[in-house]
Design a protein around this motif. Structure first.
Motif, PDB file in Angstrom:
ATOM      1  N   LEU A  70       0.805  -1.223   0.000  1.00 40.58           N
ATOM      2  CA  LEU A  70       0.000   0.000   0.000  1.00 40.58           C
ATOM      3  C   LEU A  70       0.836   1.270   0.000  1.00 40.58           C
ATOM      4  N   LEU A  71       2.114   1.147   0.309  1.00 33.87           N
ATOM      5  CA  LEU A  71       2.945   2.343   0.387  1.00 33.87           C
ATOM      6  C   LEU A  71       3.099   2.981  -0.994  1.00 33.87           C
ATOM      7  N   PRO A  72       2.973   4.293  -1.079  1.00 32.79           N
ATOM      8  CA  PRO A  72       3.114   4.948  -2.392  1.00 32.79           C
ATOM      9  C   PRO A  72       4.546   4.852  -2.895  1.00 32.79           C
ATOM     10  N   LYS A  73       4.657   4.867  -4.205  1.00 28.36           N
ATOM     11  CA  LYS A  73       5.988   4.825  -4.825  1.00 28.36           C
ATOM     12  C   LYS A  73       6.627   6.211  -4.742  1.00 28.36           C
ATOM     13  N   ARG A  74       7.858   6.243  -4.276  1.00 27.46           N
ATOM     14  CA  ARG A  74       8.548   7.523  -4.117  1.00 27.46           C
ATOM     15  C   ARG A  74       9.800   7.509  -4.982  1.00 27.46           C
ATOM     16  N   SER A  75       9.702   8.057  -6.169  1.00 26.32           N
ATOM     17  CA  SER A  75      10.843   8.102  -7.076  1.00 26.32           C
ATOM     18  C   SER A  75      11.695   9.330  -6.783  1.00 26.32           C
ATOM     19  N   ALA A  76      12.950   9.270  -7.186  1.00 25.32           N
ATOM     20  CA  ALA A  76      13.854  10.402  -6.988  1.00 25.32           C
ATOM     21  C   ALA A  76      13.360  11.593  -7.794  1.00 25.32           C
ATOM     22  N   THR A  77      13.355  12.742  -7.177  1.00 22.44           N
ATOM     23  CA  THR A  77      12.888  13.959  -7.860  1.00 22.44           C
ATOM     24  C   THR A  77      13.993  15.007  -7.844  1.00 22.44           C
ATOM     25  N   GLN A  78      13.955  15.846  -8.849  1.00 20.35           N
ATOM     26  CA  GLN A  78      14.919  16.942  -8.926  1.00 20.35           C
ATOM     27  C   GLN A  78      14.530  18.026  -7.910  1.00 20.35           C
ATOM     28  N   PRO A  79      15.532  18.648  -7.308  1.00 24.42           N
ATOM     29  CA  PRO A  79      15.230  19.756  -6.387  1.00 24.42           C
ATOM     30  C   PRO A  79      14.384  20.821  -7.078  1.00 24.42           C
ATOM     31  N   ARG A  80      13.395  21.322  -6.365  1.00 31.34           N
ATOM     32  CA  ARG A  80      12.516  22.337  -6.928  1.00 31.34           C
ATOM     33  C   ARG A  80      12.648  23.643  -6.159  1.00 31.34           C
ATOM     34  N   THR A  81      12.371  24.707  -6.830  1.00 34.66           N
ATOM     35  CA  THR A  81      12.401  26.025  -6.194  1.00 34.66           C
ATOM     36  C   THR A  81      11.367  26.049  -5.077  1.00 34.66           C
ATOM     37  N   PRO A  82      11.745  26.525  -3.901  1.00 35.31           N
ATOM     38  CA  PRO A  82      10.772  26.555  -2.803  1.00 35.31           C
ATOM     39  C   PRO A  82       9.568  27.424  -3.134  1.00 35.31           C
ATOM     40  N   GLU A  83       8.428  27.008  -2.600  1.00 30.62           N
ATOM     41  CA  GLU A  83       7.185  27.741  -2.807  1.00 30.62           C
ATOM     42  C   GLU A  83       6.612  28.146  -1.459  1.00 30.62           C
ATOM     43  N   SER A 121      15.973  19.169   2.746  1.00 30.17           N
ATOM     44  CA  SER A 121      16.895  18.098   2.359  1.00 30.17           C
ATOM     45  C   SER A 121      16.160  16.824   1.976  1.00 30.17           C
ATOM     46  N   GLN A 122      14.916  16.670   2.445  1.00 28.88           N
ATOM     47  CA  GLN A 122      14.091  15.520   2.065  1.00 28.88           C
ATOM     48  C   GLN A 122      13.247  15.806   0.827  1.00 28.88           C
ATOM     49  N   GLY A 123      13.431  16.969   0.219  1.00 28.06           N
ATOM     50  CA  GLY A 123      12.731  17.282  -1.025  1.00 28.06           C
ATOM     51  C   GLY A 123      11.496  18.126  -0.870  1.00 28.06           C
ATOM     52  N   LEU A 124      11.124  18.499   0.372  1.00 29.74           N
ATOM     53  CA  LEU A 124       9.942  19.335   0.560  1.00 29.74           C
ATOM     54  C   LEU A 124      10.188  20.723  -0.029  1.00 29.74           C
ATOM     55  N   PHE A 125       9.225  21.222  -0.802  1.00 32.51           N
ATOM     56  CA  PHE A 125       9.391  22.549  -1.395  1.00 32.51           C
ATOM     57  C   PHE A 125       8.185  23.451  -1.146  1.00 32.51           C
ATOM     58  N   ARG A 126       7.075  22.903  -0.598  1.00 37.59           N
ATOM     59  CA  ARG A 126       5.905  23.743  -0.298  1.00 37.59           C
ATOM     60  C   ARG A 126       5.894  24.062   1.197  1.00 37.59           C
ATOM     61  N   PHE A 127       5.943  25.334   1.527  1.00 37.85           N
ATOM     62  CA  PHE A 127       5.939  25.776   2.910  1.00 37.85           C
ATOM     63  C   PHE A 127       4.841  26.812   3.096  1.00 37.85           C
ATOM     64  N   ARG A 128       4.162  26.710   4.230  1.00 41.08           N
ATOM     65  CA  ARG A 128       2.967  27.525   4.460  1.00 41.08           C
ATOM     66  C   ARG A 128       3.100  28.316   5.758  1.00 41.08           C
ATOM     67  N   ILE A 129       2.642  29.571   5.721  1.00 37.82           N
ATOM     68  CA  ILE A 129       2.506  30.352   6.941  1.00 37.82           C
ATOM     69  C   ILE A 129       1.052  30.811   7.043  1.00 37.82           C
ATOM     70  N   ASP A 130       0.514  30.731   8.248  1.00 35.96           N
ATOM     71  CA  ASP A 130      -0.872  31.115   8.510  1.00 35.96           C
ATOM     72  C   ASP A 130      -0.892  32.405   9.318  1.00 35.96           C
ATOM     73  N   CYS A 131      -1.589  33.397   8.809  1.00 33.96           N
ATOM     74  CA  CYS A 131      -1.774  34.644   9.539  1.00 33.96           C
ATOM     75  C   CYS A 131      -3.081  34.574  10.329  1.00 33.96           C
ATOM     76  N   LEU A 132      -3.166  35.375  11.384  1.00 37.24           N
ATOM     77  CA  LEU A 132      -4.380  35.405  12.181  1.00 37.24           C
ATOM     78  C   LEU A 132      -4.851  36.854  12.353  1.00 37.24           C
ATOM     79  N   GLN A 133      -4.187  37.603  13.228  1.00 37.95           N
ATOM     80  CA  GLN A 133      -4.589  38.992  13.454  1.00 37.95           C
ATOM     81  C   GLN A 133      -3.475  39.973  13.092  1.00 37.95           C
ATOM     82  N   GLU A 134      -2.503  39.510  12.310  1.00 33.88           N
ATOM     83  CA  GLU A 134      -1.387  40.372  11.949  1.00 33.88           C
ATOM     84  C   GLU A 134      -1.842  41.558  11.084  1.00 33.88           C
ATOM     85  N   SER A 135      -1.181  42.667  11.263  1.00 28.93           N
ATOM     86  CA  SER A 135      -1.430  43.824  10.415  1.00 28.93           C
ATOM     87  C   SER A 135      -0.839  43.567   9.028  1.00 28.93           C
TER      88      SER A 135
END
Length: 823
Positions: free
Chosen positions: A530-543, A763-777
């Motif tokens: 059941l484990l998904p196939k994880r093929s080698a991927t090229q480094p991607r520009t962070p998002e 280093s593990q290939g993650l390129f999507r990063f998220r920040i959540d705002c709440l009451q920031e100006s």
């Protein structure tokens, strides 16, 4: 009269240990749910072990009860091999079902066994027909609905799933403690103490006291300080309506409770269910209510079953067991306190006094009559009466006589609770006598005499004589139900042979009932399949993704390096304007995604229609209804889908068609790395900055404590007029927000960051990063985005970013729940 198209629902009791198990059996439960020493949502209970399973199952089955094992926690990536072994043991032990939260674990169960029953836990946060349909397609056989569903909503869910041809049996909690947050949607213990409720380690922050701060001012609520602590649920008088709604299982909460609690609540609900099924009244006699309050009570209410009543749900004055209202102090003298008790009181009973200096508790040493109904309650010499004043409220917290009676119900060696057995007797002259014994669960055995039937000269075998001998079942768990005598008249068999036949059929039926279920279990099916196939991927520009909560934040975020903007507005009617603002100012390749409210219940279609009409680039899916409503559109999954392992991730991407997923907030840094190592990196997004959403509640604090109203129809909408925070005992002010469904979310007043772990995640290939705002100006939104973008580009370190943000006024960043030692 019973309704012919319905079946009498089972009574499901909790068991945290062997005494609780026996208490459930001897007081009339139809089934028992219990946890093992791993993967269950009540890790503080004694629980059972894998080695106990065969005995537990045999004990329950022999007495005609079903055995349900709770596997109702999220499973982390490195735990999947252990979970597979656990499942094999559980399925082999022949239990009747597993109660499961994790979507990936459901997939693993169905991979190992095509027919082993899965019950979708209330931790799956199913509150609608779409949720039931999701569980149906996942391979579940029953759904435990969210506690927040009303009777009317339960009926709608059953009707709608029937139309969809995806109806499943429904289970509903009817008694016990209520969680203020939706089960599976509470991150408080995880955020504040690293003890996740989704891992069975709830720290009960909802039972703590809080100050209410509105527009910067502390509101004087008098003695109401437990703003998030609901009264306990008691649905016993609503049993006829629950039966009419088609509920098939009625569940008692309490795997952390004492066996006396299990005995008391089980026997009272057994009696009430039987009355309801016969069409008799379930109005609670005062003596029964007294017993249920003594068993455990923070006050008893119908919860959400009769709809939303925020004033009745949370009284706010106490959060611990109170027991039964005894009245108030009429006088205090040197010998004790005087009272006209509302319920009987005697020496040895436990008593609690609410004083201005806090609660005082102890046992009554002596009871002295004074005049009329007035009594003097005397205590031991070390009981301090100086703080007690006239008017202080009294509670009876313990009744040793009742406790002794309840213990006796399950501590005797011989069975107390008996189940009927129907007998059929057959035979002919010069032939053996045959006894066919069948229980009400459909099991049947047949035994025959060693001697043949003969013509009687006197006292032939008639029904009464057969019942007298074959129905002598005093030391067994059976009682004689019906007896059908098919013998010709005038036959006889020795009494000794009838007695032997009785012992024989009892032994045979006990042995048959003790047998475990034999579920098919594949020897070749493996977790690796059941484990998904994880093929080698090229480094991607962070998002960089930014979640914003109002138009000024959106306008600021558009001008940053964020490639995706998630909008989560309190009012979905503002979404059309938000999309128009975005379209006029968007940069190339920048997209906008809209987030509907986290919970959906029957009758809220208008909310999803408002979201769809705004025509964004895609939708942030947060529940099963979003998945169904936006099918065919671009959709990504939010953290509320509880993606904690690669099996769950694979289901949401490969089966549900989501483009990517926000990883569960229950994962620490090492567990995130483990998830990334087993999952295609383009499937995941990780939130690295946020105010953690602590409680997500049907309960509306705005309505309950800033109005006299009961729900949105008469509350005056204080949520639209005031900014509210709840201050905890250490002085942190947590931010309260309402959504379009009038549900509240309490956000951690201190933001948290995972900045220091970004390089390891990249280093593990993650390129999507998220920040959540709440009451920031808007200025703070710009600064957050710019600094995190520099971090993602390697232009500053996580420690530098953390130290800088910590100095930002009104933000107060901590390292948060990602903190761990990385292997």
């Amino acid at each position: 009269m019973a309704v012919a198209s319905l079946s009498c629902p089972e009574l499901l009791a909790p068991a945290g240990d062997w005494d609780c198990l026996r208490a459930a059996i001897e007081n009339g439960a139809d089934a028992v749910y219990f946890g093992l020493d791993r993967f269950n949502a009540r890790m503080r209970a004694h629980n059972f072990t894998e080695a106990d399973l065969p005995k537990v199952v045999a004990t329950l089955h022999q007495r005609g009860l079903k055995a349900y094992v709770t596997l109702n926690t999220l499973i982390f990536p490195q735990e999947l091999p252990a979970a597979e072994q656990y499942l094999r043991s559980i399925i082999s032990a022949g239990v009747d079902a597993a109660i499961v939260q994790d979507v990936g674990l459901c997939r693993l169960i169905r991979h190992l066994s095509p027919t082993f029953p899965i019950h979708a836990s209330t931790q799956m946060t199913i509150s609608s027909a779409a949720g039931v349909a999701f569980a149906h397609d996942l391979g579940c056989q029953l759904v435990v609905l969210a506690r927040e569903n009303s009777l009317a909503e339960i009926q709608k869910i059953r009707q709608q799933t029937t139309v969809l041809n995806k109806a499943l049996p429904l289970e509903v909690f009817v008694h016990g403690a209520l969680c203020v947050a939706y089960s599976g949607a509470c991150l408080t213990s995880e955020a504040l103490g690293g003890r996740s409720a989704n891992r069975g380690e709830c720290a009960q922050a909802c039972r703590m006291s809080y100050d209410l701060i509105a527009d910067g001012q502390t509101i004087d609520l008098g003695d109401r300080q437990y703003l998030l602590s609901p009264q306990d649920l008691m649905g016993i008088e609503l049993l006829p309506e629950l039966i009419a709604a088609g509920v098939c299982s009625l569940k008692i909460e309490g795997r952390l409770k004492a066996p006396e609690y299990v005995a008391s609540v089980t026997r009272r609900y057994r009696e009430a269910i039987d009355r309801a099924w016969l069409g008799q009244s379930t109005e609670l006699p005062p003596s029964d209510r007294y017993e249920l309050e003594m068993a455990f009570s923070r006050g008893l209410s119908s919860g959400w079953l009769q709809g939303i009543d925020n004033q009745a749900l949370v009284q706010g004055r106490y959060a611990k067991k109170r027991g039964v209202d005894l009245g108030s102090v009429l006088a205090v003298d040197r010998r004790g306190i005087q009272v006209e008790p509302l319920v009987p009181i005697q020496a040895g009973d436990g008593l609690l006094i609410e004083t201005e200096r806090g609660d005082r508790g102890g046992r009554v040493y002596q009871v002295e009559p004074i005049a009329g109904q007035r009594l003097r309650l005397c205590f031991s010499r070390d009981f301090d009466l100086r703080a007690v004043q006239v008017g202080d409220r009294l509670w009876k917290t313990s009744d040793p006589a009742l406790e002794k009676e309840l213990r006796q119900s399950f501590s005797a060696e011989q069975p107390r609770w008996k189940q009927p057995v129907d007998l059929t007797v057959q035979g002919a002259i010069d032939q053996p006598l045959v006894v066919i014994a069948g229980d009400r669960q459909g099991r049947q055995v047949s035994v025959q005499s060693e001697q043949v039937l003969q013509a009687a000269t006197q006292h032939p075998l008639d029904r009464d004589r057969l019942a007298a001998q074959l129905g002598r079942l005093g030391n067994t768990a059976f009682e004689l139900g019906s007896l059908e005598n098919q013998l010709p008249d005038g036959l006889i068999l020795p009494i000794s042979e009838l007695n032997r036949l009785r012992r024989q059929w009892v032994s045979a039926l006990e042995a048959l009932r003790s047998q475990p279920n034999h579920w098919p279990l594949s020897a070749t099916a493996k977790l690796a399949d059941l484990l998904p196939k994880r093929s080698a991927t090229q480094p991607r520009t962070p998002e960089l993704t930014v979640l914003v909560r109002d138009l000024p934040q959106l306008e600021a975020a558009i001008a940053t390096q964020a490639v995706r903007l998630y909008c989560e507005f309190e009012d979905p009617r503002r979404y059309r304007e938000a999309v128009q603002v975005f379209r006029q100012a968007q940069r190339l390749e920048q997209t906008i995604w809209l987030a509907p409210p986290r919970i959906y219940k029957p009758g809220e279609t208008w909310i999803l229609e408002q979201v769809r009409r705004a025509e964004p680039d895609g939708f942030l899916v947060r529940n099963y209804d979003h998945l169904a409503a936006f099918q065919g559109d671009r959709c990504v999954g939010d953290f509320s889908l509880n993606v904690a392992n690669p099996l769950t991730a694979a289901h949401w991407v490969e089966q549900a068609g989501l483009e990517w997923l926000t990883a569960s907030y229950d994962l620490n840094a090492q567990q995130l790395l483990d998830l990334l190592a087993q999952t295609p990196t383009n499937w995941l997004e990780v939130t690295i900055h946020q105010h953690m959403p602590l409680f997500h509640m049907e309960h509306c604090v705005f309505c309950a404590f800033l109005s006299d109203g009961h729900d949105f129809r008469d509350c005056g909408r204080p949520c639209e007029q005031q900014e509210v925070r709840l201050r905890d005992r250490v002085g942190v002010e947590h931010i309260l927000k309402a959504d379009a469904g009038c549900r509240n979310t309490l956000y951690n007043g201190t933001a948290q960051t995972g900045a220091e772990f970004v390089p390891a995640l990249q280093s593990q290939g993650l390129f999507r990063f998220r920040i959540d705002c709440l009451q920031e100006s808007p200025a703070q939104v710009t600064q957050l985005c710019d600094r995190y973008w520099q971090l993602l580009r390697g232009q500053c370190s996580g420690e530098q970013l953390w130290r800088e943000l910590k100095l930002m006024r009104q933000l107060g960043v901590t390292r948060g729940t990602l903190t761990t030692v990385i292997r």
